[in-house]
Structure formats: C-alpha cells, structure tokens
Design an enzyme around this catalytic site. Structure first.
Site, PDB file in Angstrom:
ATOM      1  N   HIS A 167       2.101 -54.726   2.164  1.00  0.00           N
ATOM      2  CA  HIS A 167       1.631 -55.943   3.107  1.00  0.00           C
ATOM      3  C   HIS A 167       0.325 -56.412   2.828  1.00  0.00           C
ATOM      4  O   HIS A 167      -0.712 -55.611   2.195  1.00  0.00           O
ATOM      5  CB  HIS A 167       1.583 -55.270   4.783  1.00  0.00           C
ATOM      6  CG  HIS A 167       2.823 -55.246   5.577  1.00  0.00           C
ATOM      7  ND1 HIS A 167       3.576 -56.300   5.606  1.00  0.00           N
ATOM      8  CD2 HIS A 167       3.066 -54.249   6.105  1.00  0.00           C
ATOM      9  CE1 HIS A 167       4.875 -55.889   6.387  1.00  0.00           C
ATOM     10  NE2 HIS A 167       4.596 -54.555   6.450  1.00  0.00           N
ATOM     11  N   CYS A 223       1.946 -60.753   1.029  1.00  0.00           N
ATOM     12  CA  CYS A 223       1.770 -61.932   1.584  1.00  0.00           C
ATOM     13  C   CYS A 223       0.319 -62.370   1.413  1.00  0.00           C
ATOM     14  O   CYS A 223      -0.611 -61.456   1.232  1.00  0.00           O
ATOM     15  CB  CYS A 223       2.141 -61.952   3.104  1.00  0.00           C
ATOM     16  SG  CYS A 223       3.738 -61.248   3.401  1.00  0.00           S
TER      17      CYS A 223
END
Length: 382
Positions: A167, A223
């Site tokens: 992440h 991301c």
C-alpha cells in the site's frame, strides 16, 4: 543525538548508519544486534572490546561470536559483484487492507534479479510476512533498517535496487518542498500504529547519500507512487511516447538529488492515481499490475532503454484496461511456458489468491530521476 553516526556491526563489522536517537541497530546481513552506548558516558573502552589489529594480508579477521546468538554460523555473507537489493512485499493478511499479489511480486522480483541480472542471492534482503526471522518482517523499523543497509558502504560501480509492493498513500505536506502540496508515503505492515514512511525520509535515506558512480533503481508498485522518492525530475510522457521532463525541485531550494550518484525510480502510477492488485494480467494468480508489466517487458526484450520499458508497461496496462483481456493474452508468453526466466517461478504461485480484473486498469507507470536524460538512448541496466 547520533545523527549520521556510523557504527560497526558487533558480529561482522559491516559499517551501519545509525538512525538518529536509536539505542540499538540490527545488521541486515548477519542479523546481529549492536547496542549503542551514549558516548558521553564512555571514558575508555575496556581492552577486551578493542578492535583487532589490521590483518597484514588485507583480509578481515574472523568475526567474534555474536553476543546475542542471533547471527548464523560461519562467516558473514559478502556482496559479490557490487550488487545489492532490498525487496519488500506486504500482504497485510487478516486485515481489512489485505492485498493478494504483493508477496508474489516480491518472489518474482527476486527471481528476476538473480537469474536475469546476476544479483547474488546473499546480497538480497527479502522483507515479507512469510519470512521466519523477526528482522525480515516488513514493519516500519525493519524497512528503515533495510534501506540504511542498502546504501551503506556503497562505492563507484555499485548497483542498488529497492523494490516495494504494497500500500501507498499521500498526506498533506506542511513544508514548501512538494509541487502538489502532498507527501507520498509507503505503508509498512504496522502503519496503523507506527505510521507511514514519508517520501522525505526515503529521499534522505537512499537518494541523498549516493556518491558518484553508484546507481540506484527503485521499483515501486503502490498507489500514489509517482514521486515517492522525491526525485527532482519527472518524465511526463503522452500516449504517443513523446515526453518532457517536469521540474519538481522544491521552491524552497532544498536539494532532493544525490551526492553525485544516479537515482532512477519506476513507479506504478502517478501521484493522484491508484495501482491495481489484480489477476487480470497473469490470469492464474494475483500480482501487482506494475510489477507484472515491468518483468514482462524485460522478458520480452522490450527494455533496451528506459523509454521502451515505460512504453511497454503502459501499453500492456492500457490494453488490459480497454479490452479486459489484452494483458492476459500478452502475459501468456511470460507465464504460460515460453521459456521466460520467470515462467517456472510463477507456475509455483498458482495457489495465490486472486481478485477480479474485469473492471479494467486505470494507472500510468511513471519515471522519475535525479537528472533529465534521453529516455530512448539511455540503456536500461540493473
């Protein structure tokens, strides 16, 4: 208190860069823990702790046994061929943030570095939840220590790689060094309690110290990762392959480049985009879209230059997003038995979880660097 202090590992004597305020440090090579005493409280070292005299033969003396019984037996591993890598894949298993493909990404990247780019196995530090040693769990402390290890003692001719699959996020920047007003971040396994690793820290740890002749590649599959190394220049490329270098140097004048070395980052998406964890590309197991396309471009011979590898990655993701299956058919040669170096490894990953890929992919891999260059003439070499 110990800013930029170097200490020797108590077991293998590798120089370790001590983070500010740390009371101990674990060596990423031999896993021994070195306790740090406050130098203000030390008047002289006992003779039993004196460093051994230099060897007249130019070889380091055999290391003493670890006082903490955490070092493996035998001599410490050495870095052959001046190549070192830190590979981090985080699945966040059993949490609401769980990702299916990140550990697959880490295993595939390790296989690629060893078999395609001749990185010695012993010079690669793997951080995943599948590792059994506590120092190899991808929490915030261990990731920080691994990044410090990556650049320690680097010399001209060295090639360093940092691969991260997990992440990523962004947060408001309260200083004047971000063009878009946001800091990009990586999310370690324990980010909910220990916090994220901010791009400013990543830049200070593995970019700024790089001396002349050392090359760093960061392959970041997360991301909001476009400028996660805070490098001064971003290659803005359109769908036709035309590009310009955008100047992302801070208005404050703060230097975000190296100390003469070369730093290049290939990331999964732009700062305002998300990166997919999907089975749409491989068709057999989940992977990070960016890591899959990066490896596929190399295996297909489409990575001669930085421009060619970036275009190949973007085209694969774009075709997957528009057709829902273009990337899968393109992936067949890599995963289905065409003899690619990664084929045998990915075939071992069939038990990995999958997420649906029918929604298409909406991400554009990005290239950033410490200095602009011609992306179509500069050879891509790890």
């Amino acid at each position: 208190m110990y800013s930029n202090m170097l200490v020797n590992c108590s077991n293998c004597h590798t120089p370790l860069q001590l983070p500010s305020g740390a009371q101990s440090i674990r060596c990423a090579l031999c896993q021994a823990v070195t306790l740090i005493a406050d130098p203000r409280s030390l008047h002289s070292l006992p003779s039993s702790h004196a460093l051994p005299p230099p060897s007249p033969y130019g070889h380091a003396p055999p290391p003493p046994p670890s006082p903490y019984n955490q070092a493996p037996p035998g001599p410490p591993p050495s870095v052959h061929g001046r190549k070192k890598a830190v590979i981090c894949g985080i699945s966040y298993k059993y949490s609401r943030h769980e990702l299916k493909g990140c550990i697959n990404d880490a295993k595939c990247m390790r296989y690629l570095l060893i078999n395609k780019f001749k990185f010695p196995d012993e010079s690669i530090v793997m951080l995943t939840e599948e590792e059994t040693h506590p120092a190899k769990i991808p929490n915030k402390y261990n990731i920080r220590m691994a990044l410090h290890w990556l650049v320690q003692g680097c010399q001209p001719g060295d090639s360093l790689v940092f691969h991260y699959s997990g992440h990523g996020s962004r947060q408001r920047a309260y200083h004047d060094d971000e063009v878009d007003g946001y800091d990009e971040t990586l999310c370690p396994l324990d980010f909910e309690t220990q916090g994220m690793i901010v791009d400013d820290e990543i830049n200070a740890t593995i970019v700024k110290p790089l001396p002349h002749g050392v090359k760093l590649h960061a392959i970041i599959d997360s991301c909001h990762s476009g400028t996660v190394l805070d490098l001064p220049f971003l290659c803005r490329m359109d769908r036709g392959g035309k590009y310009v270098w955008e100047d992302h140097r801070p208005r404050s004048g703060m230097w975000k480049g190296t100390s003469g070395g070369e730093a290049i980052s290939i990331s999964g998406c732009d700062d305002d985009q998300t990166s997919a964890d999907t089975s749409a590309l491989s068709k057999i197991t989940s992977t990070g879209a960016m890591t899959f396309c990066f490896i596929q471009a190399i295996e297909r011979g489409q990575a001669a230059t930085y421009g060619s590898i970036l275009n190949s990655m973007r085209n694969t993701i774009r075709s997957t997003g528009s057709s829902g299956g273009g990337g899968g058919s393109a992936a067949a040669s890599l995963l289905g038995g065409s003899g690619g170096a990664v084929t045998s490894l990915v075939s071992m990953l069939l038990t990995g979880g999958s997420v649906g890929g029918s929604g298409g992919l909406r991400q554009e891999p990005q290239l950033t660097a410490c200095e602009p260059f011609d992306v179509y003439t500069k050879p891509f070499v790890l």
